[in-house]
Design a protein around this motif. Structure first.
Motif, PDB file in Angstrom:
ATOM      1  N   GLY A  47       0.805  -1.212   0.000  1.00  0.00           N
ATOM      2  CA  GLY A  47       0.000   0.000   0.000  1.00  0.00           C
ATOM      3  C   GLY A  47       0.839   1.263   0.000  1.00  0.00           C
ATOM      4  O   GLY A  47       2.075   1.223  -0.090  1.00  0.00           O
ATOM      5  N   SER A  48       0.146   2.402   0.111  1.00  0.00           N
ATOM      6  CA  SER A  48       0.800   3.710   0.049  1.00  0.00           C
ATOM      7  C   SER A  48       0.322   4.615   1.177  1.00  0.00           C
ATOM      8  O   SER A  48      -0.803   4.476   1.669  1.00  0.00           O
ATOM      9  N   ARG A  53       1.036   8.976   2.405  1.00  0.00           N
ATOM     10  CA  ARG A  53       1.709  10.249   2.146  1.00  0.00           C
ATOM     11  C   ARG A  53       1.854  10.999   3.458  1.00  0.00           C
ATOM     12  O   ARG A  53       0.857  11.367   4.086  1.00  0.00           O
ATOM     13  N   ARG A  90      10.886   3.715  -4.230  1.00  0.00           N
ATOM     14  CA  ARG A  90       9.559   3.530  -3.626  1.00  0.00           C
ATOM     15  C   ARG A  90       9.045   4.799  -2.972  1.00  0.00           C
ATOM     16  O   ARG A  90       7.843   5.049  -2.966  1.00  0.00           O
ATOM     17  N   PHE A  91       9.932   5.596  -2.412  1.00  0.00           N
ATOM     18  CA  PHE A  91       9.549   6.829  -1.719  1.00  0.00           C
ATOM     19  C   PHE A  91       9.956   8.038  -2.559  1.00  0.00           C
ATOM     20  O   PHE A  91      10.974   8.017  -3.253  1.00  0.00           O
ATOM     21  N   GLN A 116       5.983  10.789  -0.102  1.00  0.00           N
ATOM     22  CA  GLN A 116       5.078   9.824  -0.700  1.00  0.00           C
ATOM     23  C   GLN A 116       5.721   8.454  -0.611  1.00  0.00           C
ATOM     24  O   GLN A 116       6.829   8.250  -1.125  1.00  0.00           O
ATOM     25  N   MET A 117       5.040   7.526   0.045  1.00  0.00           N
ATOM     26  CA  MET A 117       5.579   6.189   0.275  1.00  0.00           C
ATOM     27  C   MET A 117       4.710   5.169  -0.445  1.00  0.00           C
ATOM     28  O   MET A 117       3.536   5.005  -0.104  1.00  0.00           O
ATOM     29  N   ASN A 118       5.292   4.514  -1.429  1.00  0.00           N
ATOM     30  CA  ASN A 118       4.589   3.494  -2.197  1.00  0.00           C
ATOM     31  C   ASN A 118       5.219   2.128  -1.973  1.00  0.00           C
ATOM     32  O   ASN A 118       6.343   2.037  -1.473  1.00  0.00           O
ATOM     33  N   SER A 119       4.508   1.100  -2.345  1.00  0.00           N
ATOM     34  CA  SER A 119       5.009  -0.273  -2.226  1.00  0.00           C
ATOM     35  C   SER A 119       5.573  -0.532  -0.829  1.00  0.00           C
ATOM     36  O   SER A 119       6.674  -1.066  -0.666  1.00  0.00           O
ATOM     37  N   LEU A 120       4.803  -0.154   0.154  1.00  0.00           N
ATOM     38  CA  LEU A 120       5.276  -0.265   1.536  1.00  0.00           C
ATOM     39  C   LEU A 120       5.494  -1.715   1.942  1.00  0.00           C
ATOM     40  O   LEU A 120       4.762  -2.622   1.511  1.00  0.00           O
TER      41      LEU A 120
END
Length: 124
Positions: free
Chosen positions: A15-16, A18, A66-67, A81-85
């Motif tokens: 998940g993501s 912000r 990812r970030f 922004q943090m993706n693919s946590l």
């Protein structure tokens, strides 16, 4: 000076989220901004930083790709922004501000101001 971080929470792996950090009491555009994190039982570690104008960014190897860090000097706010946590991203995330710069790689930082942190929990 206040650095108010927000946007943390509980999210599933993949998940993501912000994060935002609103600064007050300082001339925001004159400060290098950064994000650090601290997981339970571990030392605080560098995550990312951004230069005064936003033209230069740095990332820890563990979050690169990812970030994404960004800033809006008109709003005195820095974002992460943090993706693919991943579960290993679970930590308290702290916002930081420094006049001289927040550079990486480095083993220690003499940060001017720290925010209070926001909890990010990633479940597997």
């Amino acid at each position: 000076v206040q650095l108010q971080a927000s946007g943390g929470g509980l999210v599933q792996a993949g998940g993501s989220l912000r994060l935002s950090c609103a600064a007050s009491g300082l001339t925001f555009s004159k400060y290098f901004m950064g994000w650090f994190r601290q997981a339970p039982g571990k030392e605080r570690e560098f995550v990312s930083s951004i230069s005064w104008s936003g033209g230069s960014t740095l990332y820890a190897d563990s979050v690169k790709g990812r970030f994404t860090i960004s800033r809006d000097n008109a709003k005195n706010t820095v974002y992460l922004q943090m993706n693919s946590l991943k579960p290993e991203d679970t930590a308290v995330y702290y916002c930081a501000a420094d006049l001289s710069g927040i550079y990486y790689p480095r083993t220690n930082w003499d940060i001017d101001y720290w925010g209070k942190g926001t909890q990010v929990t990633v479940s597997s």
